[in-house]
Design a protein around this motif. Structure first.
Motif, mmCIF file in Angstrom:
data_model
loop_
_atom_site.group_PDB
_atom_site.id
_atom_site.type_symbol
_atom_site.label_atom_id
_atom_site.label_comp_id
_atom_site.label_asym_id
_atom_site.label_seq_id
_atom_site.Cartn_x
_atom_site.Cartn_y
_atom_site.Cartn_z
ATOM 1 N N GLU A 38 10.626 -101.459 -43.016
ATOM 2 C CA GLU A 38 12.077 -101.530 -42.876
ATOM 3 C C GLU A 38 12.416 -102.419 -41.688
ATOM 4 O O GLU A 38 11.689 -102.455 -40.709
ATOM 5 N N GLU A 39 13.534 -103.104 -41.800
ATOM 6 C CA GLU A 39 14.080 -103.862 -40.673
ATOM 7 C C GLU A 39 15.493 -103.347 -40.458
ATOM 8 O O GLU A 39 16.163 -102.923 -41.406
ATOM 9 N N TYR A 40 15.956 -103.365 -39.220
ATOM 10 C CA TYR A 40 17.233 -102.759 -38.875
ATOM 11 C C TYR A 40 18.177 -103.782 -38.258
ATOM 12 O O TYR A 40 17.766 -104.674 -37.538
ATOM 13 N N ASP A 83 19.392 -94.254 -40.390
ATOM 14 C CA ASP A 83 18.870 -94.213 -39.029
ATOM 15 C C ASP A 83 17.544 -94.964 -38.966
ATOM 16 O O ASP A 83 16.750 -94.910 -39.912
ATOM 17 N N ALA A 84 17.309 -95.615 -37.870
ATOM 18 C CA ALA A 84 16.067 -96.364 -37.672
ATOM 19 C C ALA A 84 14.926 -95.425 -37.330
ATOM 20 O O ALA A 84 15.122 -94.409 -36.666
ATOM 21 N N TRP A 113 9.565 -98.113 -35.277
ATOM 22 C CA TRP A 113 9.845 -99.442 -35.826
ATOM 23 C C TRP A 113 11.094 -100.065 -35.209
ATOM 24 O O TRP A 113 11.597 -101.067 -35.703
ATOM 25 N N SER A 114 11.598 -99.466 -34.119
ATOM 26 C CA SER A 114 12.876 -99.945 -33.602
ATOM 27 C C SER A 114 13.058 -99.801 -32.095
ATOM 28 O O SER A 114 14.185 -99.843 -31.625
ATOM 29 N N TRP A 122 15.597 -97.015 -31.202
ATOM 30 C CA TRP A 122 17.006 -97.252 -31.473
ATOM 31 C C TRP A 122 17.613 -95.972 -32.020
ATOM 32 O O TRP A 122 17.041 -95.331 -32.902
ATOM 33 N N CYS A 166 22.742 -97.523 -38.508
ATOM 34 C CA CYS A 166 22.425 -98.947 -38.607
ATOM 35 C C CYS A 166 22.244 -99.331 -40.074
ATOM 36 O O CYS A 166 22.198 -98.470 -40.958
ATOM 37 N N VAL A 222 19.785 -100.521 -42.842
ATOM 38 C CA VAL A 222 18.349 -100.412 -43.079
ATOM 39 C C VAL A 222 18.000 -101.362 -44.219
ATOM 40 O O VAL A 222 18.473 -101.188 -45.347
#
Length: 123
Positions: A44-46, A97-98, A102-103, A106, A110, A112
């Motif tokens: 996942e990227e946020y 939520d992150a 991976w964040s 954070w 956000c 996702v």
């Protein structure tokens, strides 16, 4: 064939070509996250819950917003023309939520961006 007809034909070809091209979301990442995605670890990227990302990731009327569709996410590690690059399948965008690991821990809501397999790597 006159110039007006050529212009119309070109417009039709460009429209058809654009409809057939995959939708690509282009993002720049820090090396740590880039390497984790390249290795298949980070799925996942946020992106922050801010107006800039609303404009990039949401479409439709404010009363009925929906996430834009992207076929792929192109990640670059840096801004140089020859910066390392990954092309990754996009499995959709949600709001959530992150994951802390991976964040950088954070917290809060956000966007996702769910990632699939890496289809191209120029690292």
């Amino acid at each position: 064939m006159n110039n007006e007809q050529k212009d119309q034909d070109l417009h039709v070809v460009q429209h058809i070509s654009n409809e057939m091209l995959p939708a690509v979301l282009r993002l720049t990442l820090k090396k740590k996250w880039f390497d984790m995605i390249a290795a298949g670890i980070k799925k996942e990227e946020y992106r922050e819950w801010k107006p800039y990302w609303f404009n990039r990731l949401i479409e439709g009327a404010p009363c009925e917003p929906k996430m834009k569709h992207f076929d792929y996410v192109e990640f670059r590690n840096g801004y140089k023309k020859d910066a390392p690059l990954l092309l990754v399948e996009c499995n959709g965008i949600t709001i959530g939520d992150a994951m802390p690991e991976w964040s950088d821990n954070w917290q809060g809501r956000c966007f996702v961006i769910r990632l699939g397999r890496v289809v191209l790597s120029r690292a």
